[in-house]
Motif scaffolding. Structure first.
Motif, PDB file in Angstrom:
ATOM      1  N   ALA A   1       0.672  -1.362  -0.224  1.00 10.90           N
ATOM      2  CA  ALA A   1       0.281   0.030   0.060  1.00 10.90           C
ATOM      3  C   ALA A   1       0.867   1.324   0.019  1.00 10.90           C
ATOM      4  CB  ALA A   1      -0.688   0.039   1.258  1.00 10.90           C
ATOM      5  N   TYR A   2       2.108   1.207   0.748  1.00 14.56           N
ATOM      6  CA  TYR A   2       2.829   2.416   0.916  1.00 14.56           C
ATOM      7  C   TYR A   2       3.509   2.804  -0.455  1.00 14.56           C
ATOM      8  CZ  TYR A   2       6.368   5.942   2.049  1.00 14.56           C
ATOM      9  OH  TYR A   2       7.048   6.812   2.157  1.00 14.56           O
ATOM     10  N   ILE A   3       3.978   1.706  -1.107  1.00  8.45           N
ATOM     11  CA  ILE A   3       4.575   2.082  -2.189  1.00  8.45           C
ATOM     12  C   ILE A   3       3.561   2.523  -3.489  1.00  8.45           C
ATOM     13  CG2 ILE A   3       6.642   0.661  -1.821  1.00  8.45           C
ATOM     14  CD1 ILE A   3       5.802  -1.589  -3.761  1.00  8.45           C
ATOM     15  N   SER A   4       2.558   2.326  -3.183  1.00 12.03           N
ATOM     16  CA  SER A   4       1.475   2.650  -4.307  1.00 12.03           C
ATOM     17  C   SER A   4       0.742   3.974  -3.742  1.00 12.03           C
ATOM     18  CB  SER A   4       0.382   1.572  -4.378  1.00 12.03           C
ATOM     19  OG  SER A   4       0.855   0.359  -4.790  1.00 12.03           O
ATOM     20  N   ARG A   5       1.379   4.346  -2.753  1.00 11.68           N
ATOM     21  CA  ARG A   5       0.799   5.598  -2.193  1.00 11.68           C
ATOM     22  C   ARG A   5       0.277   7.002  -3.187  1.00 11.68           C
ATOM     23  NH1 ARG A   5       5.795   5.664  -1.468  1.00 11.68           N
ATOM     24  NH2 ARG A   5       7.033   7.603  -1.548  1.00 11.68           N
ATOM     25  N   ASP A   6       1.420   7.128  -4.089  1.00 14.23           N
ATOM     26  CA  ASP A   6       1.070   8.241  -4.931  1.00 14.23           C
ATOM     27  C   ASP A   6       0.192   7.902  -5.928  1.00 14.23           C
ATOM     28  OD1 ASP A   6       2.700   9.926  -3.287  1.00 14.23           O
ATOM     29  OD2 ASP A   6       4.933   9.131  -4.365  1.00 14.23           O
ATOM     30  N   SER A   7       0.431   6.765  -6.712  1.00 12.02           N
ATOM     31  CA  SER A   7      -0.504   6.372  -7.750  1.00 12.02           C
ATOM     32  C   SER A   7      -1.717   6.327  -7.451  1.00 12.02           C
ATOM     33  CB  SER A   7       0.168   5.318  -8.471  1.00 12.02           C
ATOM     34  OG  SER A   7       0.036   4.236  -7.626  1.00 12.02           O
ATOM     35  N   LEU A   8      -2.118   5.791  -6.431  1.00 14.19           N
ATOM     36  CA  LEU A   8      -3.457   5.690  -5.598  1.00 14.19           C
ATOM     37  C   LEU A   8      -3.927   6.804  -4.838  1.00 14.19           C
ATOM     38  CD1 LEU A   8      -3.086   1.942  -4.658  1.00 14.19           C
ATOM     39  CD2 LEU A   8      -4.245   2.667  -6.869  1.00 14.19           C
ATOM     40  N   GLY A   9      -3.180   7.740  -4.632  1.00 17.52           N
ATOM     41  CA  GLY A   9      -3.590   8.967  -3.916  1.00 17.52           C
ATOM     42  C   GLY A   9      -3.958   8.620  -2.314  1.00 17.52           C
ATOM     43  N   LEU A  10      -3.381   7.620  -1.905  1.00 19.91           N
ATOM     44  CA  LEU A  10      -3.669   7.339  -0.536  1.00 19.91           C
ATOM     45  C   LEU A  10      -3.436   8.340   0.783  1.00 19.91           C
ATOM     46  CD1 LEU A  10      -2.553   3.476  -0.332  1.00 19.91           C
ATOM     47  CD2 LEU A  10      -4.882   4.609  -0.803  1.00 19.91           C
ATOM     48  N   PRO A  11      -4.235   8.538   1.729  1.00 18.64           N
ATOM     49  CA  PRO A  11      -4.203   9.516   2.761  1.00 18.64           C
ATOM     50  C   PRO A  11      -2.787   9.034   3.501  1.00 18.64           C
ATOM     51  CG  PRO A  11      -5.947   8.011   3.155  1.00 18.64           C
ATOM     52  CD  PRO A  11      -5.717   7.545   1.912  1.00 18.64           C
ATOM     53  N   PRO A  12      -2.311   9.842   4.360  1.00 23.19           N
ATOM     54  CA  PRO A  12      -0.992   9.545   5.038  1.00 23.19           C
ATOM     55  C   PRO A  12      -1.393   8.576   6.154  1.00 23.19           C
ATOM     56  CG  PRO A  12      -1.229  11.824   4.696  1.00 23.19           C
ATOM     57  CD  PRO A  12      -2.420  11.534   4.020  1.00 23.19           C
ATOM     58  N   PHE A  13      -0.904   7.285   6.234  1.00 22.53           N
ATOM     59  CA  PHE A  13      -0.915   6.549   7.518  1.00 22.53           C
ATOM     60  C   PHE A  13       0.263   6.453   8.387  1.00 22.53           C
ATOM     61  CE2 PHE A  13      -0.397   3.885   3.765  1.00 22.53           C
ATOM     62  CZ  PHE A  13       0.601   3.114   4.261  1.00 22.53           C
ATOM     63  N   LEU A  14       0.106   5.876   9.557  1.00 23.56           N
ATOM     64  CA  LEU A  14       1.282   5.847  10.425  1.00 23.56           C
ATOM     65  C   LEU A  14       1.145   4.210  10.719  1.00 23.56           C
ATOM     66  CD1 LEU A  14       3.383   6.490  12.543  1.00 23.56           C
ATOM     67  CD2 LEU A  14       1.535   7.138  14.341  1.00 23.56           C
ATOM     68  N   TYR A  15       2.077   3.365  10.283  1.00 26.76           N
ATOM     69  CA  TYR A  15       2.361   1.846  10.591  1.00 26.76           C
ATOM     70  C   TYR A  15       2.508   1.916  12.243  1.00 26.76           C
ATOM     71  CZ  TYR A  15       3.525  -3.079  10.223  1.00 26.76           C
ATOM     72  OH  TYR A  15       3.700  -4.169  10.260  1.00 26.76           O
ATOM     73  N   ILE A  16       1.762   1.171  12.963  1.00 22.66           N
ATOM     74  CA  ILE A  16       2.177   0.985  14.400  1.00 22.66           C
ATOM     75  C   ILE A  16       2.570  -0.594  14.455  1.00 22.66           C
ATOM     76  CG2 ILE A  16       1.088   0.930  16.571  1.00 22.66           C
ATOM     77  CD1 ILE A  16      -0.737   2.837  15.749  1.00 22.66           C
ATOM     78  N   GLY A  17       3.626  -0.952  14.812  1.00 27.86           N
ATOM     79  CA  GLY A  17       4.284  -2.299  14.795  1.00 27.86           C
ATOM     80  C   GLY A  17       5.899  -2.074  14.873  1.00 27.86           C
ATOM     81  N   ASP A  18       6.463  -3.422  14.709  1.00 28.04           N
ATOM     82  CA  ASP A  18       7.768  -3.459  14.881  1.00 28.04           C
ATOM     83  C   ASP A  18       8.496  -3.102  13.444  1.00 28.04           C
ATOM     84  OD1 ASP A  18      10.584  -4.632  15.077  1.00 28.04           O
ATOM     85  OD2 ASP A  18       9.690  -6.151  16.496  1.00 28.04           O
ATOM     86  N   PRO A  19       9.556  -2.175  13.616  1.00 28.73           N
ATOM     87  CA  PRO A  19      10.207  -1.726  12.508  1.00 28.73           C
ATOM     88  C   PRO A  19      11.124  -2.649  11.944  1.00 28.73           C
ATOM     89  CG  PRO A  19      10.822  -0.294  14.316  1.00 28.73           C
ATOM     90  CD  PRO A  19       9.733  -1.109  14.802  1.00 28.73           C
ATOM     91  N   ASP A  20      11.685  -3.342  12.674  1.00 26.20           N
ATOM     92  CA  ASP A  20      12.643  -4.371  12.424  1.00 26.20           C
ATOM     93  C   ASP A  20      11.977  -5.684  11.555  1.00 26.20           C
ATOM     94  OD1 ASP A  20      14.638  -3.176  13.768  1.00 26.20           O
ATOM     95  OD2 ASP A  20      14.529  -4.426  15.641  1.00 26.20           O
TER      96      ASP A  20
END
Length: 341
Positions: free
Chosen positions: A25-44
Motif C-alpha cells: 500500500a505504501y509504495i502505491s501511495r502516490d499512484s493511488l492517492g492514499l491518505p497518510p498513514f502511520l504504521y504501528i508495529g515492529d520496524p525491524d
C-alpha cells in the motif's frame, strides 16, 4: 481532501500478511492517492519483510506528530516491538503482547485526536487466545478500549462489509445458525438499524439512508408457511424504525434482494445472520470490500480477509482490500470532521 492527522494502521499478526500488504500500500501511495498513514508495529519486522520481498522503502521511526511530514519520502512507523523473532507464515503466541499493544496504541491515538481513524491489519485470534486474550475478536476488544461494553447502552459495535457494489450488515454474527432464531429479536434489529442510520449520516454523508431488511426464512416466511419470525420479529422492527423516521423496507426475500436492479433501491442491506450478508458482499467485492465497525466513538476499518499465513513473505498477497480500507478510512474521517464542524 485535507488530512491534518494520519490514519493509524496496526501491524496485525506480524507473521501474517499485514506487513506485506502495508508495504504494498505504501509504495502505491502516490499512484493511488492514499491518505497518510502511520504504521504501528515492529520496524525491524517490517524492514526484514521488505528486504525479503525485494521492496525498497525507507522507514522513519516517529510518532503521530511526525507522520504527515515523513509520509511522502518514508513509511512512518511508531515502534511497537513484536516480542519475538518473527518468521513469515509461522504464528507465535509470544508476539500476542505486541499485536495487542499496537491495537491499544492506535485507539489511544485516535481517541486523543492524534489520528483520524484506526485501520487494523488482520489478527489471528487463536494466537491471541493462547496468550490469554479475553475477547472474542477485534471488534469486542475495540469496544472495550472505547469505553463501551459489547452491549453498550447508547451504541454497540456493528459490523458492515462495505464494497463499491454493496454495503451489508449482519444483525447476528458469529453464532451457530441453529441459534439465530432465538438470538434475533425486534429490539436487536431496531438497535442495529439505528446505529447504521446514524453512522451512514455522520460518517458516510448519506442524508437519508435507505435500509433494506432481509427476511430470516425462505421467501421471507411465505406468510407464515415457512416460519413465523419474519412477521413476528422483523416486521415489528421495520414498523418501529419507520415510526422513528428511518427509511426501512422489508422483510424481503434474501434470494431476490442482491441483483443489480434490486440494489439500486437501497443503501444498506440489513441481513439476519452472518452468511446471509457476507456471501453476497464477498461475491460482489471480494478484493475491494472493507470491514467497517459502526457504533464506535471512532472510525475503524479493516481488510475483509484474514492473516493468510500461507501467503506471508512470498510476494503474492494482494493489498487491494487494505488499500480500500485505508482509502475509506480517509473518506470517513473527512466526512466525520465536516459533520462535527
Amino acid at each position: 481532501m485535507s488530512h491534518p492527522t494520519p490514519l493509524a494502521l496496526t501491524q496485525g499478526d506480524p507473521a501474517g500478511i499485514g506487513p506485506d500488504i502495508a508495504l504494498s500500500a505504501y509504495i502505491s501511495r502516490d499512484s493511488l492517492g492514499l491518505p497518510p498513514f502511520l504504521y504501528i508495529g515492529d520496524p525491524d519486522v517490517l524492514g526484514a519483510r521488505a528486504a525479503s520481498l525485494g521492496i525498497r522503502v525507507e522507514i522513519a521511526e516517529t510518532d503521530a506528530s511526525g507522520a504527515i511530514s515523513a509520509f511522502p519520502n518514508a513509511l512512518p512507523v511508531m515502534p511497537v516491538q513484536a516480542g519475538a523473532n518473527v518468521t513469515p507464515g509461522v504464528p507465535d503466541s509470544s508476539t500476542a503482547k505486541g499485536t495487542i499493544a499496537a491495537i491499544e496504541t492506535a485507539v489511544s491515538l485516535v481517541r486523543d485526536g492524534r489520528a483520524g481513524a484506526v485501520v487494523t491489519n488482520p489478527i489471528a485470534k487463536s494466537v491471541l487466545y493462547a496468550a490469554g486474550f479475553a475477547f472474542p475478536g477485534h471488534t469486542e476488544f475495540l469496544a472495550h478500549l472505547s469505553g463501551l461494553t459489547v452491549s453498550g447502552e447508547a451504541y454497540r459495535p456493528v459490523m458492515m462489509l462495505a464494497g463499491p457494489r454493496l454495503k451489508a450488515v449482519p444483525v447476528t454474527i458469529h453464532i451457530p445458525l441453529k441459534d439465530v432464531p432465538e438470538a434475533l429479536t425486534t429490539e436487536l434489529i431496531v438497535d442495529t438499524c439505528r446505529i447504521i442510520d446514524h453512522d451512514m449520516k455522520t460518517r458516510f454523508a448519506v442524508s437519508a439512508p435507505r435500509l433494506a431488511l432481509s427476511g430470516l426464512n425462505p421467501h421471507a416466511g411465505e406468510d407464515g408457511a415457512l416460519g413465523k419470525e419474519d412477521a413476528a420479529v422483523i416486521r415489528p422492527a421495520i414498523d418501529a424504525l419507520r415510526a422513528a423516521g428511518i427509511d426501512a423496507i422489508g422483510p424481503l426475500p434474501a434470494d431476490t434482494m442482491f441483483h443489480d436492479r434490486a440494489r439500486e433501491g437501497y443503501d444498506v442491506a440489513v441481513c439476519m445472520y452472518h452468511d446471509q450478508a457476507l456471501i453476497p458482499a464477498k461475491a460482489l467485492g471480494f478484493d475491494d470490500s472493507v470491514n467497517v465497525t459502526l457504533g464506535l466513538p471512532f472510525i475503524r476499518t479493516s481488510p475483509d480477509h484474514g492473516t493468510a499465513f500461507s501467503l506471508a513473505g512470498k510476494g503474492v498477497a494482494r493489498p487491494d482490500s487494505l488499500i480500500a480500507a485505508i482509502r475509506l478510512a480517509g473518506e470517513l474521517a473527512g466526512h466525520a470532521s465536516k459533520a462535527s464542524a
